[in-house]
Write a protein that holds these residues in place. Structure first.
Motif, PDB file in Angstrom:
ATOM      1  N   ASP A 180       0.841  -1.206   0.000  1.00 55.00           N
ATOM      2  CA  ASP A 180       0.000   0.000   0.000  1.00 55.00           C
ATOM      3  C   ASP A 180       0.875   1.254   0.000  1.00 55.00           C
ATOM      4  O   ASP A 180       2.032   1.197   0.408  1.00 55.00           O
ATOM      5  CB  ASP A 180      -0.854  -0.029   1.276  1.00 55.00           C
ATOM      6  N   ASP A 181       0.304   2.366  -0.424  1.00 50.91           N
ATOM      7  CA  ASP A 181       0.980   3.674  -0.340  1.00 50.91           C
ATOM      8  C   ASP A 181       2.373   3.633  -0.960  1.00 50.91           C
ATOM      9  O   ASP A 181       3.312   4.234  -0.428  1.00 50.91           O
ATOM     10  CB  ASP A 181       1.103   4.137   1.125  1.00 50.91           C
ATOM     11  N   GLU A 237      -4.643   4.787  -6.172  1.00 49.99           N
ATOM     12  CA  GLU A 237      -5.660   5.217  -5.206  1.00 49.99           C
ATOM     13  C   GLU A 237      -5.820   6.731  -5.242  1.00 49.99           C
ATOM     14  O   GLU A 237      -4.949   7.449  -5.723  1.00 49.99           O
ATOM     15  CB  GLU A 237      -5.318   4.720  -3.793  1.00 49.99           C
TER      16      GLU A 237
HETATM   17 MG    MG Z   1      -3.043   3.644   0.439  1.00 49.53          MG
END
Ligand code: MG
Ligand code: C2E
Ligand code: MG
Ligand code: MG
Length: 285
Positions: A180-181, A237
Motif C-alpha cells: 500500500d501507499d 488510489e
Molecule cells: Mg493507500
C-alpha cells in the motif's frame, strides 16, 4: 509585553498537551471495548478494473462510531491501537467482518468480487497471523483467492525475515498481498524484490496532481511500468477526476480507486452501487 505573550504560549501549549493526553487516554480506554460494544464498522470502497471497466473488488476501511465522539477515522485510532496492542483483536474483527460480508455478496450474485483488508505490521509480526487468517477464511467461507491483504511499509517492521516467511505462507494459501501507499514513507524498492506480492498501490499523493504536475505524471508512469515489469498488478488510489482516470488509463494502470468512482460505502450502499453498475453495463451492451 513580549514576555507575557511568551508565558501565555507556554501555558496554552501545556494546556493543549494535557487535553491531547486526556483525549488519548479516553480513546484508549474506550477502544478496548469498541469491539464487544459493536462500535466498529467497515466501509467498502470499490476498485475499478480499467480494462473491463468493472468493479472487481472492494477495500475494507475501518471506522469507529463512538457513542459520544461520533465517527472517528482510522488515522486517529489505529496508531493508538498499534501502540497499545489492541490492533490485534481489532484486526481479527476486521478480517472476520470483511470475509463474511464478501461471502454474502458473492452469494447474492457478485460471485468474483474480491476484498482487500489493511493489515497492520503489528498483526503481521504476530506468530499466529497465518493460522488466524486461514481460520477466518474457513469459518466465513470465501475462497482464499478472494482475499487480499494490504500492507503499508513502516519503520517499525523489526522482524522483516519472519514477516517475509509469513507472506510466503499466505501466498501458499492463495491469499494475495498488496503493498500500500507505494512510493511514500518507508516503502522501499528492496521490498519489491523480497516480498511475494501480487499488486502494488500507487499512493494518492502522486495521483492528486497527475493533471497539473509533470513530475507526478512521470513518477506514476514509472511506478506502473516497474510494477508490470515485476509481474504485479498496479492499482492507483485517490482518483478524484476524469482527467486522472484518463491519464492512468493511457498509462496502462490496471485498477483505480477513488472518490471519482465512489467514496467508501456501507454494505447496503455498496450492494446498490454494484447493482447499478451491472445494470448500466447490461444496458450499454
Ligand atoms: Mg493507500
Ligand atoms: P489506505 O489503505 O491507503 O486507504 C486509502 C485512504 O484514502 C482511505 O482513508 C480512503 O477513504 C481514502 N480515499 C479513498 N479515495 C480517496 C480520494 O479519492 N481522495 C482522497 N483524498 N482520499 C481517498 P481512510 O478510510 O481514512 O483510511 C486511512 C488509512 O487507515 C488507510 O489508508 C489504512 O492505512 C488505514 N486503515 C483503514 N482501515 C484499516 C484497518 O482495518 N486496519 C488497519 N490496520 N489499517 C486500516
Ligand atoms: Mg489500503
Ligand atoms: Mg494509507
Amino acid at each position: 509585553q513580549v514576555k507575557q505573550e511568551g508565558k501565555n504560549n507556554v501555558f496554552e501549549y501545556s494546556l493543549k498537551k494535557r487535553e491531547e493526553h486526556a483525549r488519548n487516554a479516553l480513546l484508549e480506554r474506550h477502544l478496548r471495548t469498541a469491539v464487544p460494544n459493536g462500535e466498529l464498522l467497515l466501509l467498502y470502497q470499490p476498485k475499478l478494473d480499467l480494462r473491463a471497466f468493472e468493479t472487481v473488488g472492494v477495500e475494507a476501511l475501518l471506522r469507529w462510531n463512538h457513542p459520544t465522539l461520533g465517527m472517528i477515522p482510522p488515522d486517529e485510532f489505529i496508531p493508538l491501537a498499534e501502540r497499545k496492542g489492541i490492533i490485534v483483536d481489532i484486526g481479527k474483527w476486521v478480517l472476520h467482518r470483511a470475509c463474511s460480508d464478501i461471502k454474502a455478496l458473492q452469494q447474492k450474485g457478485f460471485a468474483s468480487l474480491h476484498v482487500a483488508v489493511n493489515l497492520s505490521v503489528i498483526q503481521l509480526e504476530k506468530d499466529d497471523i497465518v493460522p488466524v487468517i486461514a481460520d477466518v477464511l474457513h469459518l466465513t467461507g470465501p475462497a482464499p483467492r478472494y482475499l487480499e491483504i494490504e500492507i503499508t511499509e513502516s519503520a517499525v517492521m523489526s522482524k522483516v525475515e519472519a514477516v517475509i516467511e509469513k507472506l510466503h505462507a499466505l501466498r501458499d494459501l492463495k491469499v494475495s498481498v498488496a503493498i500500500d501507499d507505494f512510493g511514500t514513507g518507508y516503502s522501499s524498492l528492496s521490498y519489491l524484490k523480497r516480498f511475494p506480492l501480487s499488486s502494488l498501490k500507487v499512493d494518492k499523493c502522486f495521483v492528486h496532481e497527475l493533471g497539473t504536475q509533470k513530475a507526478d505524471k512521470t513518477i506514476a508512469k514509472a511506478i506502473i511500468d516497474l510494477g508490470h515489469n515485476l509481474g504485479l498488478r498496479v492499482v492507483a488510489e485517490g482518483v478524484e477526476t476524469k482527467e486522472q482516470l484518463e491519464i492512468l488509463t493511457a498509462q496502462e494502470c490496471d485498477e483505480i480507486q477513488g472518490y471519482y468512482i465512489s467514496k467508501p460505502l456501507e454494505l447496503d450502499n455498496l450492494e446498490q452501487f454494484l447493482l447499478q453498475k451491472t445494470d448500466n453495463e447490461t444496458r450499454s451492451r
